[in-house]
Design a protein around this motif. Structure first.
Motif, short mmCIF file in Angstrom:
data_model
loop_
_atom_site.label_atom_id
_atom_site.label_comp_id
_atom_site.label_asym_id
_atom_site.label_seq_id
_atom_site.Cartn_x
_atom_site.Cartn_y
_atom_site.Cartn_z
N GLY A 260 0.76 -1.04 0.15
CA GLY A 260 0.06 -0.05 0.08
C GLY A 260 0.90 1.18 0.03
O GLY A 260 1.73 1.42 0.93
N GLU A 282 -6.88 -0.47 1.37
CA GLU A 282 -5.72 -0.29 0.52
C GLU A 282 -5.11 -1.45 -0.31
O GLU A 282 -4.86 -1.78 -1.11
CB GLU A 282 -4.90 0.86 0.97
CG GLU A 282 -3.68 1.13 -0.08
CD GLU A 282 -2.69 2.20 0.23
OE1 GLU A 282 -2.20 2.77 -0.72
OE2 GLU A 282 -2.68 1.94 1.40
N GLU A 283 -4.85 -2.45 0.81
CA GLU A 283 -3.79 -3.48 0.56
C GLU A 283 -4.84 -4.77 0.17
O GLU A 283 -4.15 -5.66 -0.65
CB GLU A 283 -3.05 -3.65 1.72
CG GLU A 283 -2.13 -2.61 1.99
CD GLU A 283 -1.14 -3.34 2.97
OE1 GLU A 283 -0.92 -4.09 3.46
OE2 GLU A 283 -0.07 -2.30 3.30
#
Length: 380
Positions: A260, A282-283
């Protein structure tokens, strides 16, 4: 010799007996998520968080081992202790970052408001159980007073996030005890009108010379920042802007564990505590977020199932309120990280870094296990 051979088995049975397998599995899945996210967001704090987890599980087991009626019998002394400590904070508490929330007791510092997150629903559940069969408007007024005392002391610190959690925990008990919708609906309408007015006239209300009655300047700024974070993109709005960028950039499947950019280029603030959900989004993307939501839904479902089958009024109210506390933590945290609620410093339950909140939440899990164990004991 034959008896000694079975002692380890008896010990194992004693350790396992208080545990509800479904809740333990859910907690293990949440801790797994926490381990993965903490390894990416702040690996230097991982060892410390594992220690917090071990302590929290120990507290959970202790609560699960106590009969639920014994837990309710502790309600009054815990409530009184919590209120006394809050008064102590108001008189002698340490001031940090403009807030007076901590009390130095010699060997360590404590935050008494955290105790009230559990002491408050315990107290009100015990209160209504003592008056079972004769709950009327007087009981609801008294319950409101019992709730208002600690909430008022916490608001004065000031600590808006914790005061909202304590108020919600108490309200859930009062609601489950039979509070009339005729009283709830007018308050809800006033709240909706107030929020709508702020949204509609936000530009005028957020001017520097406009004072909001009953709110401090920093609380007003939080709400105004929520309405338009771009007004102060490098100051008050920075958290929300960077968080929503992280969530949106994750897409469906995410950028990959430890890949990320918002997280690892240090754009995302408080990434190991309040904003760890943005790290997840995000990841691991929408898929990772939905899996976490499913785990939370399983926790809520199990909690409400235990509450519905609880053997007494007090345990039903307590289990229902504890389950709703979990929901409130998750809803408020995800809401503020997503930019739909003001930033009030509420951690993502069982995931965010920190010891105090984790111990409090695992104590709630232990209470649910205790109620479930009491039901099984009564059934047998």
């Amino acid at each position: 010799m034959s008896e000694n051979r079975f002692h380890p088995l008896r010990l194992l049975q004693a350790l396992v007996r208080p545990i509800d397998p479904a809740l333990l599995l859910i907690l293990a899945l949440l801790f797994g998520y926490a381990f993965i996210l903490m390894s990416s967001a702040s690996p230097e704090r991982l060892d410390s968080q594992l220690t917090h987890m071990a302590v929290a599980v120990g507290v959970m087991w202790c609560a699960a081992s106590l009969p639920s009626q014994r837990l309710l019998s502790l309600a009054l002394p815990l409530y009184v202790l919590g209120v006394v400590l809050l008064v102590g904070v108001a008189l002698f508490g340490e001031v940090s970052k403009g807030a007076q929330r901590w009390l130095d007791i010699g060997v360590t510092r404590i935050q008494p408001s955290e105790l009230m997150k559990i002491a408050m629903p315990l107290m009100l559940a015990w209160f209504f159980q003592q008056r079972e069969g004769r709950i009327g408007w007087r009981e609801f007024v008294m319950a409101g007073i019992l709730l208002a005392i600690p909430v008022g002391l916490i608001v004065k610190q000031p600590d808006l996030g914790t005061s909202l959690l304590v108020a919600a925990a108490g309200f859930y008990v009062i609601f489950f005890a039979g509070l009339s919708w005729k009283l709830i609906v007018p308050v809800a309408v006033v709240g909706i009108v107030g929020i709508g007015s702020i949204v509609a006239f936000g530009d005028a209300l957020c001017q520097p010379d406009v004072e909001w009655v009953g709110m401090r300047d920093y609380q007003k700024h939080r709400v105004c920042t929520l309405l338009d974070p771009t007004q102060d993109p490098l100051g008050k709005g920075f958290h929300i802007i960077q968080s929503t960028i992280a969530i949106g950039s994750g897409g469906i499947a995410g950028k990959g564990w430890m890949d990320g950019t918002q997280t690892h280029l240090s754009f995302l603030p408080e990434r190991h505590t309040d904003f760890i959900f943005a790290v997840l989004a995000e990841e691991f993307g929408l898929i990772g977020a939905l899996v976490l939501l499913l785990i939370y839904l399983a926790l809520f479902a199990r909690g409400f199932t235990i509450a519905a089958r609880a053997p007494t009024l007090g345990t039903r109210l307590l289990a229902g309120a504890v389950t709703m506390i979990f929901f409130t933590y998750a809803f408020v945290n995800m809401g503020m990280v997503s930019g739909i609620l003001p930033v009030v410093g509420v951690p993502l339950p069982f995931i965010s870094y920190g010891g105090t909140a984790l111990v409090t939440l695992c104590l709630g899990i232990g209470i649910l296990m205790s109620v479930q164990r009491s039901r099984l004991a009564n059934k047998n």
